[in-house]
Scaffold this motif. Structure first.
Motif, PDB file in Angstrom:
ATOM      1  N   LEU A 104       0.858  -1.181   0.000  1.00 27.95           N
ATOM      2  CA  LEU A 104       0.000   0.000   0.000  1.00 27.95           C
ATOM      3  C   LEU A 104       0.895   1.232   0.000  1.00 27.95           C
ATOM      4  O   LEU A 104       2.095   1.120   0.208  1.00 27.95           O
ATOM      5  CB  LEU A 104      -0.888   0.009   1.249  1.00 27.95           C
ATOM      6  N   ASP A 105       0.318   2.386  -0.200  1.00 30.54           N
ATOM      7  CA  ASP A 105       1.088   3.621  -0.156  1.00 30.54           C
ATOM      8  C   ASP A 105       1.210   4.045   1.307  1.00 30.54           C
ATOM      9  O   ASP A 105       0.541   4.972   1.771  1.00 30.54           O
ATOM     10  CB  ASP A 105       0.418   4.705  -0.996  1.00 30.54           C
ATOM     11  N   TRP A 106       2.068   3.345   2.054  1.00 28.97           N
ATOM     12  CA  TRP A 106       2.196   3.577   3.494  1.00 28.97           C
ATOM     13  C   TRP A 106       2.661   4.983   3.816  1.00 28.97           C
ATOM     14  O   TRP A 106       2.273   5.558   4.825  1.00 28.97           O
ATOM     15  CB  TRP A 106       3.127   2.530   4.115  1.00 28.97           C
ATOM     16  N   GLN A 107       3.484   5.539   2.952  1.00 29.76           N
ATOM     17  CA  GLN A 107       3.952   6.906   3.183  1.00 29.76           C
ATOM     18  C   GLN A 107       2.761   7.855   3.209  1.00 29.76           C
ATOM     19  O   GLN A 107       2.628   8.681   4.110  1.00 29.76           O
ATOM     20  CB  GLN A 107       4.942   7.306   2.099  1.00 29.76           C
ATOM     21  N   LYS A 108       1.870   7.738   2.239  1.00 30.55           N
ATOM     22  CA  LYS A 108       0.688   8.597   2.187  1.00 30.55           C
ATOM     23  C   LYS A 108      -0.265   8.281   3.344  1.00 30.55           C
ATOM     24  O   LYS A 108      -0.855   9.189   3.928  1.00 30.55           O
ATOM     25  CB  LYS A 108      -0.032   8.407   0.857  1.00 30.55           C
ATOM     26  N   ILE A 109      -0.420   7.014   3.684  1.00 29.07           N
ATOM     27  CA  ILE A 109      -1.328   6.613   4.753  1.00 29.07           C
ATOM     28  C   ILE A 109      -0.877   7.185   6.092  1.00 29.07           C
ATOM     29  O   ILE A 109      -1.675   7.728   6.849  1.00 29.07           O
ATOM     30  CB  ILE A 109      -1.436   5.079   4.827  1.00 29.07           C
ATOM     31  N   ILE A 110       0.394   7.085   6.392  1.00 31.48           N
ATOM     32  CA  ILE A 110       0.892   7.489   7.712  1.00 31.48           C
ATOM     33  C   ILE A 110       1.097   8.998   7.807  1.00 31.48           C
ATOM     34  O   ILE A 110       0.699   9.624   8.781  1.00 31.48           O
ATOM     35  CB  ILE A 110       2.190   6.735   8.060  1.00 31.48           C
ATOM     36  N   TRP A 111       1.696   9.590   6.786  1.00 31.30           N
ATOM     37  CA  TRP A 111       2.044  11.011   6.891  1.00 31.30           C
ATOM     38  C   TRP A 111       1.017  11.932   6.259  1.00 31.30           C
ATOM     39  O   TRP A 111       1.022  13.120   6.538  1.00 31.30           O
ATOM     40  CB  TRP A 111       3.441  11.264   6.337  1.00 31.30           C
ATOM     41  N   GLN A 112       0.167  11.419   5.388  1.00 30.51           N
ATOM     42  CA  GLN A 112      -0.878  12.197   4.722  1.00 30.51           C
ATOM     43  C   GLN A 112      -0.329  13.514   4.195  1.00 30.51           C
ATOM     44  O   GLN A 112       0.366  13.514   3.220  1.00 30.51           O
ATOM     45  CB  GLN A 112      -2.068  12.381   5.646  1.00 30.51           C
ATOM     46  N   HIS A 113      -0.636  14.630   4.831  1.00 31.23           N
ATOM     47  CA  HIS A 113      -0.216  15.945   4.322  1.00 31.23           C
ATOM     48  C   HIS A 113       0.939  16.529   5.127  1.00 31.23           C
ATOM     49  O   HIS A 113       1.264  17.700   4.992  1.00 31.23           O
ATOM     50  CB  HIS A 113      -1.405  16.911   4.335  1.00 31.23           C
ATOM     51  N   LEU A 114       1.537  15.719   5.973  1.00 34.87           N
ATOM     52  CA  LEU A 114       2.656  16.174   6.803  1.00 34.87           C
ATOM     53  C   LEU A 114       3.971  16.016   6.054  1.00 34.87           C
ATOM     54  O   LEU A 114       4.081  15.198   5.143  1.00 34.87           O
ATOM     55  CB  LEU A 114       2.708  15.355   8.096  1.00 34.87           C
ATOM     56  N   PRO A 115       5.000  16.748   6.458  1.00 38.08           N
ATOM     57  CA  PRO A 115       6.320  16.549   5.851  1.00 38.08           C
ATOM     58  C   PRO A 115       6.815  15.127   6.144  1.00 38.08           C
ATOM     59  O   PRO A 115       6.635  14.622   7.250  1.00 38.08           O
ATOM     60  CB  PRO A 115       7.204  17.577   6.554  1.00 38.08           C
ATOM     61  N   VAL A 116       7.399  14.511   5.151  1.00 44.62           N
ATOM     62  CA  VAL A 116       7.877  13.131   5.286  1.00 44.62           C
ATOM     63  C   VAL A 116       9.338  13.153   5.716  1.00 44.62           C
ATOM     64  O   VAL A 116      10.170  13.789   5.069  1.00 44.62           O
ATOM     65  CB  VAL A 116       7.713  12.373   3.953  1.00 44.62           C
ATOM     66  N   PRO A 117       9.664  12.449   6.804  1.00 44.64           N
ATOM     67  CA  PRO A 117      11.048  12.453   7.302  1.00 44.64           C
ATOM     68  C   PRO A 117      11.944  11.506   6.499  1.00 44.64           C
ATOM     69  O   PRO A 117      11.466  10.647   5.771  1.00 44.64           O
ATOM     70  CB  PRO A 117      10.886  11.934   8.732  1.00 44.64           C
ATOM     71  N   ASP A 118      13.250  11.672   6.658  1.00 42.09           N
ATOM     72  CA  ASP A 118      14.218  10.770   6.027  1.00 42.09           C
ATOM     73  C   ASP A 118      14.368   9.489   6.840  1.00 42.09           C
ATOM     74  O   ASP A 118      14.711   8.440   6.309  1.00 42.09           O
ATOM     75  CB  ASP A 118      15.589  11.437   5.897  1.00 42.09           C
ATOM     76  N   SER A 119      14.152   9.601   8.154  1.00 40.91           N
ATOM     77  CA  SER A 119      14.265   8.435   9.033  1.00 40.91           C
ATOM     78  C   SER A 119      13.082   8.437  10.001  1.00 40.91           C
ATOM     79  O   SER A 119      12.407   9.455  10.183  1.00 40.91           O
ATOM     80  CB  SER A 119      15.599   8.448   9.781  1.00 40.91           C
TER      81      SER A 119
END
Length: 130
Positions: A104-119
């Motif tokens: 699934l698009d876990w990055q979109k699911i977890i962070w939604q509209h928030l800045p995505v971290p490197d770690s």
């Protein structure tokens, strides 16, 4: 479908959710029926609403899966974190989620509209999902 008679036009739309939208216009002009325009607009609004409800349901299902597999995910993260830092690179964490919970698009699911971290501080993150 659209049913036309001499003095009225009836439009019936059946949506996948089981909802039905029916509009009737009397004394219509075939060239630019207000019924067709208003029904299409209403149907678009309903489909947009249904899409939002479906997205919300899918999001809840995905987050529920993370809760259900919480311990397995944490165990795999601890195994991958050989230095015991409690932190993983984002890409490694996403790969782990794909392997354990599906692609699934876990990055979109977890962070939604928030800045995505490197770690990711994986234990804090996974335990914050309720």
């Amino acid at each position: 479908g659209i049913e036309k008679t001499r003095s009225k036009c009836r439009l019936r739309l059946k949506l996948d959710s089981g909802l039905q939208l029916e509009c009737v216009e009397h004394d219509f002009s075939v060239a630019g029926s207000h019924l067709t325009q208003s029904a299409a607009s209403a149907a678009k609004g309903i489909q947009s609403f249904e899409s939002g409800v479906a997205e919300e349901g899918a999001l809840q299902d995905a987050l529920g899966l993370l809760c259900l597999k919480r311990q397995v995910i944490l165990d795999r993260c601890h195994q991958a974190d050989v230095g015991g830092t409690g932190v993983m690179l984002l890409l490694d964490f996403l790969r782990l989620l794909n392997k354990e919970c599906g692609s699934l698009d876990w990055q979109k699911i977890i962070w939604q509209h928030l800045p995505v971290p490197d770690s990711v501080a994986y234990e804090i993150l996974i335990n914050s999902i309720r």
